[in-house]
Design a protein around this motif. Sequence first.
Motif, PDB file in Angstrom:
ATOM      1  N   LEU A  89      45.385 -16.536  -2.571  1.00 27.01           N
ATOM      2  CA  LEU A  89      46.275 -17.160  -1.581  1.00 27.01           C
ATOM      3  C   LEU A  89      47.672 -17.375  -2.151  1.00 27.01           C
ATOM      4  CD1 LEU A  89      44.007 -19.787   0.215  1.00 27.01           C
ATOM      5  CD2 LEU A  89      44.765 -17.556   1.076  1.00 27.01           C
ATOM      6  N   ALA A  90      47.741 -17.783  -3.414  1.00 26.24           N
ATOM      7  CA  ALA A  90      49.049 -17.999  -4.046  1.00 26.24           C
ATOM      8  C   ALA A  90      49.856 -16.700  -4.091  1.00 26.24           C
ATOM      9  CB  ALA A  90      48.869 -18.558  -5.453  1.00 26.24           C
ATOM     10  N   ASN A  91      49.168 -15.589  -4.254  1.00 25.83           N
ATOM     11  CA  ASN A  91      49.832 -14.286  -4.327  1.00 25.83           C
ATOM     12  C   ASN A  91      50.027 -13.612  -2.976  1.00 25.83           C
ATOM     13  OD1 ASN A  91      50.167 -14.247  -7.168  1.00 25.83           O
ATOM     14  ND2 ASN A  91      48.003 -13.733  -7.384  1.00 25.83           N
ATOM     15  N   HIS A  92      49.463 -14.214  -1.928  1.00 28.17           N
ATOM     16  CA  HIS A  92      49.567 -13.663  -0.573  1.00 28.17           C
ATOM     17  C   HIS A  92      49.965 -14.773   0.411  1.00 28.17           C
ATOM     18  CE1 HIS A  92      46.950 -10.806  -2.702  1.00 28.17           C
ATOM     19  NE2 HIS A  92      47.519  -9.889  -1.920  1.00 28.17           N
ATOM     20  N   PRO A  93      51.179 -15.307   0.290  1.00 25.35           N
ATOM     21  CA  PRO A  93      51.597 -16.423   1.153  1.00 25.35           C
ATOM     22  C   PRO A  93      51.598 -16.074   2.638  1.00 25.35           C
ATOM     23  CG  PRO A  93      53.464 -15.530  -0.067  1.00 25.35           C
ATOM     24  CD  PRO A  93      52.233 -14.886  -0.628  1.00 25.35           C
ATOM     25  N   ALA A  94      51.630 -14.802   2.969  1.00 28.39           N
ATOM     26  CA  ALA A  94      51.607 -14.397   4.382  1.00 28.39           C
ATOM     27  C   ALA A  94      50.298 -14.817   5.061  1.00 28.39           C
ATOM     28  CB  ALA A  94      51.808 -12.895   4.513  1.00 28.39           C
ATOM     29  N   VAL A  95      49.231 -14.977   4.274  1.00 25.49           N
ATOM     30  CA  VAL A  95      47.958 -15.417   4.846  1.00 25.49           C
ATOM     31  C   VAL A  95      48.121 -16.815   5.448  1.00 25.49           C
ATOM     32  CG1 VAL A  95      45.565 -16.049   4.329  1.00 25.49           C
ATOM     33  CG2 VAL A  95      46.557 -13.978   3.323  1.00 25.49           C
ATOM     34  N   ILE A  96      48.721 -17.717   4.683  1.00 25.38           N
ATOM     35  CA  ILE A  96      48.928 -19.085   5.170  1.00 25.38           C
ATOM     36  C   ILE A  96      49.884 -19.077   6.364  1.00 25.38           C
ATOM     37  CG2 ILE A  96      49.801 -21.390   4.568  1.00 25.38           C
ATOM     38  CD1 ILE A  96      47.050 -20.634   3.342  1.00 25.38           C
ATOM     39  N   GLU A  97      50.908 -18.255   6.301  1.00 28.59           N
ATOM     40  CA  GLU A  97      51.839 -18.135   7.421  1.00 28.59           C
ATOM     41  C   GLU A  97      51.130 -17.649   8.680  1.00 28.59           C
ATOM     42  OE1 GLU A  97      55.018 -15.602   6.028  1.00 28.59           O
ATOM     43  OE2 GLU A  97      55.455 -16.954   4.363  1.00 28.59           O
ATOM     44  N   GLN A  98      50.230 -16.682   8.517  1.00 32.01           N
ATOM     45  CA  GLN A  98      49.503 -16.142   9.662  1.00 32.01           C
ATOM     46  C   GLN A  98      48.578 -17.203  10.271  1.00 32.01           C
ATOM     47  OE1 GLN A  98      47.414 -12.541   8.637  1.00 32.01           O
ATOM     48  NE2 GLN A  98      47.114 -11.967  10.771  1.00 32.01           N
ATOM     49  N   ILE A  99      47.891 -17.951   9.443  1.00 31.06           N
ATOM     50  CA  ILE A  99      47.014 -19.021   9.952  1.00 31.06           C
ATOM     51  C   ILE A  99      47.857 -20.116  10.598  1.00 31.06           C
ATOM     52  CG2 ILE A  99      45.336 -20.804   9.326  1.00 31.06           C
ATOM     53  CD1 ILE A  99      44.112 -18.065   9.132  1.00 31.06           C
ATOM     54  N   SER A 100      48.943 -20.506   9.962  1.00 31.40           N
ATOM     55  CA  SER A 100      49.833 -21.531  10.525  1.00 31.40           C
ATOM     56  C   SER A 100      50.323 -21.133  11.912  1.00 31.40           C
ATOM     57  CB  SER A 100      51.047 -21.761   9.617  1.00 31.40           C
ATOM     58  OG  SER A 100      50.659 -22.261   8.379  1.00 31.40           O
ATOM     59  N   ALA A 101      50.684 -19.874  12.066  1.00 28.31           N
ATOM     60  CA  ALA A 101      51.183 -19.390  13.354  1.00 28.31           C
ATOM     61  C   ALA A 101      50.092 -19.418  14.425  1.00 28.31           C
ATOM     62  CB  ALA A 101      51.734 -17.977  13.207  1.00 28.31           C
ATOM     63  N   ALA A 102      48.838 -19.324  14.009  1.00 33.52           N
ATOM     64  CA  ALA A 102      47.727 -19.310  14.964  1.00 33.52           C
ATOM     65  C   ALA A 102      47.320 -20.710  15.412  1.00 33.52           C
ATOM     66  CB  ALA A 102      46.528 -18.592  14.351  1.00 33.52           C
ATOM     67  N   ILE A 103      47.774 -21.710  14.681  1.00 36.28           N
ATOM     68  CA  ILE A 103      47.416 -23.092  15.014  1.00 36.28           C
ATOM     69  C   ILE A 103      48.421 -23.650  16.010  1.00 36.28           C
ATOM     70  CG2 ILE A 103      47.259 -25.434  14.062  1.00 36.28           C
ATOM     71  CD1 ILE A 103      46.087 -24.194  11.555  1.00 36.28           C
ATOM     72  N   SER A 104      47.882 -24.314  17.017  1.00 36.53           N
ATOM     73  CA  SER A 104      48.739 -24.933  18.022  1.00 36.53           C
ATOM     74  C   SER A 104      48.343 -26.402  18.138  1.00 36.53           C
ATOM     75  CB  SER A 104      48.568 -24.221  19.367  1.00 36.53           C
ATOM     76  OG  SER A 104      47.264 -24.447  19.869  1.00 36.53           O
ATOM     77  N   GLU A 105      48.919 -27.078  19.110  1.00 34.04           N
ATOM     78  CA  GLU A 105      48.583 -28.490  19.276  1.00 34.04           C
ATOM     79  C   GLU A 105      47.245 -28.689  19.966  1.00 34.04           C
ATOM     80  OE1 GLU A 105      51.804 -31.072  20.442  1.00 34.04           O
ATOM     81  OE2 GLU A 105      53.236 -29.796  19.414  1.00 34.04           O
ATOM     82  N   GLU A 106      46.626 -27.601  20.408  1.00 36.33           N
ATOM     83  CA  GLU A 106      45.263 -27.680  20.919  1.00 36.33           C
ATOM     84  C   GLU A 106      44.312 -27.484  19.747  1.00 36.33           C
ATOM     85  OE1 GLU A 106      45.375 -26.193  25.412  1.00 36.33           O
ATOM     86  OE2 GLU A 106      45.580 -24.574  23.966  1.00 36.33           O
ATOM     87  N   ALA A 107      43.142 -28.066  19.827  1.00 35.66           N
ATOM     88  CA  ALA A 107      42.192 -27.981  18.717  1.00 35.66           C
ATOM     89  C   ALA A 107      41.801 -26.533  18.442  1.00 35.66           C
ATOM     90  CB  ALA A 107      40.944 -28.801  19.028  1.00 35.66           C
ATOM     91  N   VAL A 108      41.811 -26.174  17.167  1.00 35.75           N
ATOM     92  CA  VAL A 108      41.382 -24.853  16.731  1.00 35.75           C
ATOM     93  C   VAL A 108      40.270 -25.016  15.698  1.00 35.75           C
ATOM     94  CG1 VAL A 108      43.629 -23.781  17.132  1.00 35.75           C
ATOM     95  CG2 VAL A 108      43.061 -24.619  14.863  1.00 35.75           C
ATOM     96  N   ALA A 109      39.429 -23.999  15.612  1.00 36.58           N
ATOM     97  CA  ALA A 109      38.367 -23.992  14.606  1.00 36.58           C
ATOM     98  C   ALA A 109      38.633 -22.884  13.616  1.00 36.58           C
ATOM     99  CB  ALA A 109      37.011 -23.781  15.274  1.00 36.58           C
ATOM    100  N   ILE A 110      38.535 -23.224  12.342  1.00 33.39           N
ATOM    101  CA  ILE A 110      38.564 -22.223  11.276  1.00 33.39           C
ATOM    102  C   ILE A 110      37.086 -21.918  11.013  1.00 33.39           C
ATOM    103  CG2 ILE A 110      39.260 -21.679   8.921  1.00 33.39           C
ATOM    104  CD1 ILE A 110      41.680 -22.246  10.663  1.00 33.39           C
ATOM    105  N   PHE A 111      36.710 -20.659  11.210  1.00 32.99           N
ATOM    106  CA  PHE A 111      35.315 -20.257  11.312  1.00 32.99           C
ATOM    107  C   PHE A 111      34.924 -19.234  10.252  1.00 32.99           C
ATOM    108  CE2 PHE A 111      32.486 -16.963  13.088  1.00 32.99           C
ATOM    109  CZ  PHE A 111      31.370 -17.717  13.417  1.00 32.99           C
ATOM    110  N   CYS A 112      33.719 -19.413   9.697  1.00 30.02           N
ATOM    111  CA  CYS A 112      33.159 -18.484   8.720  1.00 30.02           C
ATOM    112  C   CYS A 112      31.640 -18.624   8.779  1.00 30.02           C
ATOM    113  CB  CYS A 112      33.703 -18.807   7.322  1.00 30.02           C
ATOM    114  SG  CYS A 112      33.344 -17.527   6.091  1.00 30.02           S
ATOM    115  N   TYR A 113      30.963 -18.074   7.801  1.00 33.22           N
ATOM    116  CA  TYR A 113      29.502 -18.138   7.752  1.00 33.22           C
ATOM    117  C   TYR A 113      28.984 -19.477   7.224  1.00 33.22           C
ATOM    118  CZ  TYR A 113      24.759 -17.509   6.086  1.00 33.22           C
ATOM    119  OH  TYR A 113      23.425 -17.697   5.834  1.00 33.22           O
ATOM    120  N   GLU A 114      29.446 -19.898   6.067  1.00 33.30           N
ATOM    121  CA  GLU A 114      28.876 -21.053   5.382  1.00 33.30           C
ATOM    122  C   GLU A 114      28.970 -22.312   6.221  1.00 33.30           C
ATOM    123  OE1 GLU A 114      30.895 -18.918   3.872  1.00 33.30           O
ATOM    124  OE2 GLU A 114      29.648 -18.081   2.284  1.00 33.30           O
ATOM    125  N   ARG A 115      27.868 -23.010   6.319  1.00 36.48           N
ATOM    126  CA  ARG A 115      27.815 -24.231   7.118  1.00 36.48           C
ATOM    127  C   ARG A 115      28.592 -25.377   6.458  1.00 36.48           C
ATOM    128  NH1 ARG A 115      22.846 -25.784  10.609  1.00 36.48           N
ATOM    129  NH2 ARG A 115      23.441 -27.825  11.379  1.00 36.48           N
TER     130      ARG A 115
END
Length: 142
Positions: A89-115
Amino acid sequence: MAYYRVISIGYQRRSIDELIAMLKEHSVKKVIDVRELPTSRRVDFRKNVLKSHLAAAGIQYQHVKDAGNPYRKVEGDFEYCMSLYSSYLANHPAVIEQISAAISEEAVAIFCYEREHDQCHRSILIERLTTTMPDIDLVKVE
């Protein structure tokens, strides 16, 4: 000041109906899938099938491949795997930018496999995200 509600959730040991019920319970409007490869042995959690289930429930779906953990197959040393992901992540700051851009004032879920949030790369991703978006209210659904 903006306020961002982020739900951290995985599908491990859940049915699609249970997942959708939990997303609705938390008023989630968008799921951000942070699996590098959004596939699963369980058909309901494969990208296009999942997207269809979520759309039927009125929930948007977005896959962010670059947020996936390219080190997920490092076995036996979770801390090492997470340190590799943190460096990624430190070497790919665009990842954080992309996630930040996807977040809005409506609730969002960050989703993966692990419970469990703390046993998933979501924990590192969201921690890094909160440094750029300090107004995140994180809810860990386990």
